[in-house]
Design a protein around this motif. Structure first.
Motif, mmCIF file in Angstrom:
data_model
loop_
_atom_site.group_PDB
_atom_site.id
_atom_site.type_symbol
_atom_site.label_atom_id
_atom_site.label_comp_id
_atom_site.label_asym_id
_atom_site.label_seq_id
_atom_site.Cartn_x
_atom_site.Cartn_y
_atom_site.Cartn_z
ATOM 1 N N VAL A 36 -10.638 0.445 -0.145
ATOM 2 C CA VAL A 36 -9.701 0.948 -1.143
ATOM 3 C C VAL A 36 -9.867 0.035 -2.358
ATOM 4 C CG1 VAL A 36 -7.338 1.608 -1.687
ATOM 5 C CG2 VAL A 36 -8.117 1.659 0.697
ATOM 6 N N ALA A 37 -10.360 0.628 -3.433
ATOM 7 C CA ALA A 37 -10.635 -0.133 -4.651
ATOM 8 C C ALA A 37 -9.403 -0.153 -5.539
ATOM 9 C CB ALA A 37 -11.818 0.485 -5.394
ATOM 10 N N GLY A 38 -9.377 -1.132 -6.421
ATOM 11 C CA GLY A 38 -8.304 -1.223 -7.393
ATOM 12 C C GLY A 38 -8.783 -1.972 -8.618
ATOM 13 N N PRO A 39 -8.009 -1.933 -9.703
ATOM 14 C CA PRO A 39 -8.400 -2.640 -10.915
ATOM 15 C C PRO A 39 -8.641 -4.126 -10.632
ATOM 16 C CG PRO A 39 -6.494 -1.237 -11.325
ATOM 17 C CD PRO A 39 -6.719 -1.242 -9.848
ATOM 18 N N GLU A 40 -9.687 -4.673 -11.228
ATOM 19 C CA GLU A 40 -10.022 -6.084 -11.013
ATOM 20 C C GLU A 40 -8.809 -6.966 -11.261
ATOM 21 O OE1 GLU A 40 -13.458 -7.473 -13.130
ATOM 22 O OE2 GLU A 40 -14.768 -6.019 -12.164
ATOM 23 N N GLY A 41 -8.559 -7.864 -10.323
ATOM 24 C CA GLY A 41 -7.494 -8.845 -10.467
ATOM 25 C C GLY A 41 -6.081 -8.317 -10.277
ATOM 26 N N SER A 42 -5.932 -7.043 -9.898
ATOM 27 C CA SER A 42 -4.601 -6.432 -9.826
ATOM 28 C C SER A 42 -3.958 -6.543 -8.450
ATOM 29 C CB SER A 42 -4.678 -4.950 -10.195
ATOM 30 O OG SER A 42 -5.325 -4.224 -9.162
ATOM 31 N N ASP A 43 -4.760 -6.655 -7.394
ATOM 32 C CA ASP A 43 -4.292 -6.619 -6.011
ATOM 33 C C ASP A 43 -3.574 -5.297 -5.695
ATOM 34 O OD1 ASP A 43 -4.227 -7.859 -3.466
ATOM 35 O OD2 ASP A 43 -2.145 -8.423 -3.768
ATOM 36 N N ARG A 44 -3.954 -4.218 -6.416
ATOM 37 C CA ARG A 44 -3.351 -2.895 -6.206
ATOM 38 C C ARG A 44 -4.387 -1.945 -5.619
ATOM 39 N NH1 ARG A 44 -1.905 0.430 -10.127
ATOM 40 N NH2 ARG A 44 -3.149 -0.635 -11.675
ATOM 41 N N PRO A 45 -4.247 -1.569 -4.341
ATOM 42 C CA PRO A 45 -5.183 -0.607 -3.757
ATOM 43 C C PRO A 45 -4.883 0.799 -4.268
ATOM 44 C CG PRO A 45 -3.538 -1.272 -2.138
ATOM 45 C CD PRO A 45 -3.259 -2.041 -3.392
ATOM 46 N N VAL A 46 -5.817 1.357 -5.032
ATOM 47 C CA VAL A 46 -5.559 2.620 -5.721
ATOM 48 C C VAL A 46 -6.497 3.738 -5.279
ATOM 49 C CG1 VAL A 46 -5.535 3.729 -7.998
ATOM 50 C CG2 VAL A 46 -4.686 1.404 -7.757
ATOM 51 N N ARG A 47 -7.801 3.446 -5.187
ATOM 52 C CA ARG A 47 -8.791 4.503 -4.951
ATOM 53 C C ARG A 47 -9.373 4.375 -3.552
ATOM 54 N NH1 ARG A 47 -14.483 5.641 -6.516
ATOM 55 N NH2 ARG A 47 -14.664 3.494 -7.257
ATOM 56 N N PHE A 48 -8.985 5.321 -2.682
ATOM 57 C CA PHE A 48 -9.426 5.360 -1.283
ATOM 58 C C PHE A 48 -10.862 5.858 -1.215
ATOM 59 C CE2 PHE A 48 -9.909 7.977 2.570
ATOM 60 C CZ PHE A 48 -9.705 7.002 3.544
ATOM 61 N N ILE A 49 -11.732 5.082 -0.544
ATOM 62 C CA ILE A 49 -13.132 5.461 -0.399
ATOM 63 C C ILE A 49 -13.497 5.404 1.083
ATOM 64 C CG2 ILE A 49 -15.516 4.981 -1.076
ATOM 65 C CD1 ILE A 49 -13.621 3.227 -3.330
ATOM 66 N N ILE B 57 0.848 -1.187 0.000
ATOM 67 C CA ILE B 57 0.000 0.000 0.000
ATOM 68 C C ILE B 57 0.886 1.240 0.000
ATOM 69 C CG2 ILE B 57 -0.157 0.002 2.534
ATOM 70 C CD1 ILE B 57 -3.124 0.766 2.219
ATOM 71 N N ASP B 58 0.469 2.279 -0.704
ATOM 72 C CA ASP B 58 1.323 3.472 -0.731
ATOM 73 C C ASP B 58 1.110 4.321 0.514
ATOM 74 O OD1 ASP B 58 -0.802 5.330 -1.149
ATOM 75 O OD2 ASP B 58 -0.599 5.193 -3.305
ATOM 76 N N GLN B 59 2.079 5.161 0.778
ATOM 77 C CA GLN B 59 2.092 5.976 2.001
ATOM 78 C C GLN B 59 0.855 6.856 2.113
ATOM 79 O OE1 GLN B 59 4.781 5.920 4.474
ATOM 80 N NE2 GLN B 59 3.077 6.807 5.609
ATOM 81 N N ALA B 60 0.418 7.450 1.007
ATOM 82 C CA ALA B 60 -0.735 8.348 1.049
ATOM 83 C C ALA B 60 -2.003 7.593 1.453
ATOM 84 C CB ALA B 60 -0.922 9.035 -0.300
ATOM 85 N N THR B 61 -2.183 6.380 0.944
ATOM 86 C CA THR B 61 -3.364 5.591 1.289
ATOM 87 C C THR B 61 -3.289 5.141 2.738
ATOM 88 O OG1 THR B 61 -3.540 4.876 -1.018
ATOM 89 C CG2 THR B 61 -4.761 3.596 0.620
ATOM 90 N N TYR B 62 -2.108 4.689 3.169
ATOM 91 C CA TYR B 62 -1.899 4.323 4.577
ATOM 92 C C TYR B 62 -2.258 5.511 5.475
ATOM 93 C CZ TYR B 62 0.637 3.330 8.910
ATOM 94 O OH TYR B 62 0.973 3.154 10.227
ATOM 95 N N ASP B 63 -1.726 6.692 5.144
ATOM 96 C CA ASP B 63 -1.987 7.896 5.943
ATOM 97 C C ASP B 63 -3.475 8.242 5.974
ATOM 98 O OD1 ASP B 63 0.744 8.090 6.427
ATOM 99 O OD2 ASP B 63 1.055 9.718 4.974
ATOM 100 N N ALA B 64 -4.172 8.056 4.845
ATOM 101 C CA ALA B 64 -5.605 8.369 4.773
ATOM 102 C C ALA B 64 -6.412 7.426 5.661
ATOM 103 C CB ALA B 64 -6.086 8.294 3.323
ATOM 104 N N ILE B 65 -6.063 6.142 5.664
ATOM 105 C CA ILE B 65 -6.761 5.171 6.510
ATOM 106 C C ILE B 65 -6.546 5.512 7.984
ATOM 107 C CG2 ILE B 65 -6.790 2.751 7.257
ATOM 108 C CD1 ILE B 65 -6.156 2.008 4.297
ATOM 109 N N VAL B 66 -5.303 5.788 8.363
ATOM 110 C CA VAL B 66 -4.984 6.111 9.759
ATOM 111 C C VAL B 66 -5.684 7.402 10.178
ATOM 112 C CG1 VAL B 66 -3.118 6.779 11.337
ATOM 113 C CG2 VAL B 66 -2.818 4.816 9.799
ATOM 114 N N ALA B 67 -5.670 8.414 9.322
ATOM 115 C CA ALA B 67 -6.322 9.693 9.637
ATOM 116 C C ALA B 67 -7.824 9.489 9.847
ATOM 117 C CB ALA B 67 -6.064 10.713 8.527
ATOM 118 N N HIS B 68 -8.446 8.669 9.005
ATOM 119 C CA HIS B 68 -9.878 8.404 9.147
ATOM 120 C C HIS B 68 -10.153 7.705 10.485
ATOM 121 C CE1 HIS B 68 -13.717 6.283 7.487
ATOM 122 N NE2 HIS B 68 -14.021 7.311 8.253
#
Length: 146
Positions: A28-41, A4-15
């Motif tokens: 945190v959504a990501g492209p199907e089958g990618s296992d990449r968390p990209v879009r923080f919701i 997970i990238d630092q910005a997403t980690y920070d967003a989860i912790v801040a929430h």
């Protein structure tokens, strides 16, 4: 392993810190089958509880429609524990319905919404079996380019 990238980690912790003493939750959504968390919701805990979280069913339905249209899937399902360790409860295990997702738990029990570290752990939960995963935090793209 969860990467997970630092910005997403920070967003989860801040929430998690912001919603303390109630549990925070989101995806945190990501492209199907990618296992990449990209879009923080960030989601609202419809239960508004310090000991339980629940996604609002209307919001969750809309989110799944949106992810379907974007060819995304939930890569991370996260929530916080406010008074206990970052380990899935029996309720959490029973509600885990995404076998490919990483279930992230953030414990804010030590410092609440004040400065200080949190416990951040990730799990795979499949058919009621909980397996802890390593978490690797990578720099965000902006950090890499500087």
């Amino acid at each position: 392993m969860l990467t997970i990238d630092q910005a997403t980690y920070d967003a989860i912790v801040a929430h998690a810190k912001r919603d303390h003493p109630d549990e925070a939750c989101g995806i945190v959504a990501g492209p199907e089958g990618s296992d990449r968390p990209v879009r923080f919701i960030e989601m609202v805990n419809a239960a508004g509880s310090p000991t339980f979280y629940e996604f609002d069913s209307t919001d969750l339905f809309q989110l799944y429609k949106d992810m379907d249209e974007r060819d995304e899937e939930p890569v991370v399902v996260y929530h916080s524990h406010t008074a206990t360790e970052a380990y899935p409860s029996r309720t959490d295990i029973g509600l885990a319905s995404e076998p490919n997702a990483h279930y992230v738990l953030v414990s804010t029990r030590e410092h609440g919404n004040n400065e200080g570290p949190v416990e951040f752990r990730s799990y795979s939960i499949v058919d009621g079996v909980v397996t802890e995963e390593d978490v690797t935090i990578t720099p965000t793209e902006q950090e890499e380019s500087t």
